[in-house]
Design a protein around this motif. Structure first.
Motif, mmCIF file in Angstrom:
data_model
loop_
_atom_site.group_PDB
_atom_site.id
_atom_site.type_symbol
_atom_site.label_atom_id
_atom_site.label_comp_id
_atom_site.label_asym_id
_atom_site.label_seq_id
_atom_site.Cartn_x
_atom_site.Cartn_y
_atom_site.Cartn_z
ATOM 1 N N VAL A 188 13.842 -37.359 -48.027
ATOM 2 C CA VAL A 188 12.844 -36.935 -47.055
ATOM 3 C C VAL A 188 12.523 -38.095 -46.131
ATOM 4 O O VAL A 188 12.301 -39.227 -46.593
ATOM 5 N N TRP A 189 12.491 -37.788 -44.826
ATOM 6 C CA TRP A 189 12.132 -38.760 -43.798
ATOM 7 C C TRP A 189 10.932 -38.242 -43.016
ATOM 8 O O TRP A 189 10.867 -37.047 -42.680
ATOM 9 N N VAL A 190 9.973 -39.117 -42.714
ATOM 10 C CA VAL A 190 8.824 -38.760 -41.888
ATOM 11 C C VAL A 190 8.785 -39.720 -40.704
ATOM 12 O O VAL A 190 8.808 -40.942 -40.895
ATOM 13 N N GLU A 191 8.750 -39.175 -39.519
ATOM 14 C CA GLU A 191 8.885 -39.974 -38.292
ATOM 15 C C GLU A 191 10.131 -40.853 -38.362
ATOM 16 O O GLU A 191 10.123 -42.014 -37.932
ATOM 17 N N GLY A 192 11.198 -40.298 -38.935
ATOM 18 C CA GLY A 192 12.467 -41.006 -39.032
ATOM 19 C C GLY A 192 12.549 -42.021 -40.145
ATOM 20 O O GLY A 192 13.621 -42.581 -40.402
ATOM 21 N N PHE A 193 11.431 -42.283 -40.839
ATOM 22 C CA PHE A 193 11.372 -43.322 -41.869
ATOM 23 C C PHE A 193 11.599 -42.694 -43.242
ATOM 24 O O PHE A 193 10.954 -41.704 -43.593
ATOM 25 N N PRO A 194 12.508 -43.248 -44.061
ATOM 26 C CA PRO A 194 12.773 -42.661 -45.383
ATOM 27 C C PRO A 194 11.615 -42.914 -46.343
ATOM 28 O O PRO A 194 11.284 -44.065 -46.633
ATOM 29 N N VAL A 195 11.002 -41.838 -46.847
ATOM 30 C CA VAL A 195 9.850 -41.975 -47.731
ATOM 31 C C VAL A 195 10.138 -41.527 -49.157
ATOM 32 O O VAL A 195 9.438 -41.938 -50.088
ATOM 33 N N THR A 196 11.153 -40.688 -49.351
ATOM 34 C CA THR A 196 11.448 -40.164 -50.689
ATOM 35 C C THR A 196 12.948 -40.033 -50.884
ATOM 36 O O THR A 196 13.642 -39.508 -50.012
ATOM 37 N N MET A 197 13.439 -40.522 -52.023
ATOM 38 C CA MET A 197 14.794 -40.274 -52.491
ATOM 39 C C MET A 197 14.680 -39.947 -53.971
ATOM 40 O O MET A 197 14.193 -40.764 -54.749
ATOM 41 N N TRP A 198 15.110 -38.739 -54.353
ATOM 42 C CA TRP A 198 14.906 -38.311 -55.747
ATOM 43 C C TRP A 198 16.064 -37.457 -56.214
ATOM 44 O O TRP A 198 16.582 -36.630 -55.462
ATOM 45 N N GLN A 199 16.450 -37.688 -57.465
ATOM 46 C CA GLN A 199 17.454 -36.870 -58.123
ATOM 47 C C GLN A 199 16.794 -36.120 -59.271
ATOM 48 O O GLN A 199 16.101 -36.705 -60.112
ATOM 49 N N ASP A 200 16.991 -34.806 -59.312
ATOM 50 C CA ASP A 200 16.404 -33.979 -60.357
ATOM 51 C C ASP A 200 17.307 -34.025 -61.583
ATOM 52 O O ASP A 200 18.368 -33.401 -61.622
ATOM 53 N N GLY A 201 16.891 -34.732 -62.605
ATOM 54 C CA GLY A 201 17.671 -34.871 -63.820
ATOM 55 C C GLY A 201 17.259 -33.932 -64.929
ATOM 56 O O GLY A 201 17.721 -34.091 -66.073
ATOM 57 N N ARG A 202 16.418 -32.950 -64.619
ATOM 58 C CA ARG A 202 15.971 -32.013 -65.649
ATOM 59 C C ARG A 202 17.072 -31.008 -65.989
ATOM 60 O O ARG A 202 17.995 -30.798 -65.213
ATOM 61 N N PRO A 203 16.954 -30.333 -67.118
ATOM 62 C CA PRO A 203 17.898 -29.241 -67.426
ATOM 63 C C PRO A 203 17.781 -28.127 -66.392
ATOM 64 O O PRO A 203 16.730 -27.926 -65.778
#
Length: 470
Positions: A404-419
């Protein structure tokens, strides 16, 4: 954030580091010999793997036998390593055109290395390395159709390249990636060539000088420019065995010092989601109390709780929009890969949070996870936008990875490791789902405009060959 009826169900997520490793060797001649070993550049994220994760989205009772009823919430801040104030590298025009920063100019947030021997680091606003290669530094999320721009500087005798639609462990650039070479001295595939696919001769880059590279890759057609000069024009048959629809973007250190800066990406192939007037293509979820209206392409959501759902469904995509929060610390959200909303379960999906509040004047400590967080799973590392001002938001979702980027700036990087689970509140969902826009409560006053999406899903017939690149 979700509605007040479900707020009590918010679960604790400890701040965590997503660690990935790889070992790979590339055998074709050229800049593609990739190094071995496993240590990655770390990614900041929140752990979404708890067994208690929203198993019953309409109840605050944990899914397991545990009777722990303590209040639960998102972590308040990210790891110190990735705290960074936006440098605003993009102009207002670039933001309107859809550009985002792949490199924030300060940290390696959003990047991974599969070879710990390569000394990737940030110096003077650039990503640099000069030893330990060959090795790649790759983006956290995969991309399909895009335009990429960056500045690159290579020392005399250096050997580097930019890998496109690549897996984390490429082995053969004529089959599993597109390697755009930066190496004047290479005999078979010198600078501007695609190693193993197309040789280009007569293009040279001056040593120890910054050069601006631009690559446009849409479908089977790749074009590239160096300092404004078209140097590569390659089209591959979409039916060929070597055609890849998506993958990571990788920076290579093979021999000598290389530096990259001002690394920007623009998703291509987006189509609009909001009509000029009316709610064509959308459905108000039963039981909604919000008022929804679209005038001149701008969607207004007032009051709540309420939910507006797309009739279309998407699995892997790039979503871009502009939002305006008309009030102080108001709350909304964009759900994705969501199940069809009902009165009892209006928004069972992943949620990109919209909340511009932060604690004690510190934008690295967001209220309710912050704008751009994957709510219940992560916390935004910086609250970029202000209330009562339009802001740009980009979400890329491919497989189990989200950026996720807000105003072009990366704010979130996440990998869902759940089943795996059909309901994203309870587990990982890879299948397509709806988008749902939220009117959080009676105080909600939020606007959306220029909402558009690019479908980056791979056709079923190509899933097997493509899976290794995600």
């Amino acid at each position: 954030m979700t509605s007040r009826r479900s707020f009590a169900r918010a679960v604790t997520r400890r701040a965590a580091v997503v660690v990935f490793s790889a070992a790979f060797v590339l055998s074709l001649p050229g800049c593609g010999e990739i190094g071995n070993s496993t240590a990655p550049v770390r990614q900041s994220a929140a752990d979404g793997s708890s067994a208690n994760s929203d198993a019953n989205p309409r109840s605050d009772r944990p899914a397991t036998a545990s009777r722990d009823r303590r209040p639960r919430k998102n972590p308040e801040s990210v790891d110190e390593e990735f705290r960074a104030r936006p440098l605003k590298q993009l102009s207002p025009q670039q933001l309107d055109e859809g550009w985002v920063e792949l490199f924030d100019g300060q940290t390696l947030f959003g990047w991974e290395s599969a070879n710990p021997s390569v000394n990737w680091r940030v110096e003077d606003g650039a990503i640099v390395a000069e030893a330990g290669g060959p090795g790649l530094l790759t983006t956290f999320v995969a991309c399909a159709d895009f335009e990429l721009q960056c500045d690159v500087r290579l020392e005399r005798g250096g050997n580097s390249g930019i890998f496109l639609r690549t897996p984390a462990r490429p082995r053969n650039p004529s089959v599993d990636c597109y390697e755009w070479n930066l190496c004047d001295s290479h005999d078979a595939f010198p600078t501007a060539s695609l190693v193993g696919r197309r040789a280009v001769h007569g293009v040279r880059i001056e040593d120890d000088r910054w050069h601006t590279c631009r690559i446009r890759f849409q479908g089977p057609h790749l074009k590239a420019w160096i300092d404004g000069r078209l140097v590569t024009d390659f089209r591959e048959a979409a039916q060929s065995a070597g055609f890849l629809r998506r993958g990571f973007i990788g920076l290579q250190q093979n021999r000598g010092r290389v530096a990259f800066r001002r690394i920007f990406l623009k998703p291509l192939g987006t189509r609009p989601l909001l009509p000029e007037h009316g709610l064509e293509g959308w459905r108000i979820v039963p039981g909604s109390r919000s008022r929804f209206s679209i005038e001149d392409g701008t969607l207004a959501i007032d009051g709540g709780p309420g939910y507006l759902q797309t009739k279309g469904r998407w699995a892997d995509f790039a979503l871009q929009l502009e939002a305006f929060v008309d009030g102080a610390r108001l709350n909304s959200g964009v759900f994705f890969r969501a199940l069809a909303g009902t009165q009892d379960a209006p928004a069972n999906g992943y949620e990109v949070q919209i909340h511009n509040g932060f604690y004690d004047g510190d934008r690295s400590r967001p209220v309710d996870a912050g704008t751009g967080a994957i709510f219940r799973r992560t916390v935004a590392r910086w609250v970029v936008p202000d209330d009562r001002q339009w802001f740009h938001l980009t979400l890329i979702a491919v497989g189990d990875r989200f950026g996720v980027w807000v105003e072009g700036f990366p704010v979130t990087m996440w990998q869902d490791g759940r089943p795996d689970d059909p309901n994203p509140r309870r587990g990982r969902r890879l299948q397509s789902g709806h988008l749902i826009l939220q009117g959080h409560d009676p105080t909600t006053h939020v606007r959306f405009r220029r909402m558009r999406i690019a479908d980056w899903s791979v056709p079923e017939s190509a899933v097997g060959a493509q899976r290794r690149n995600d």
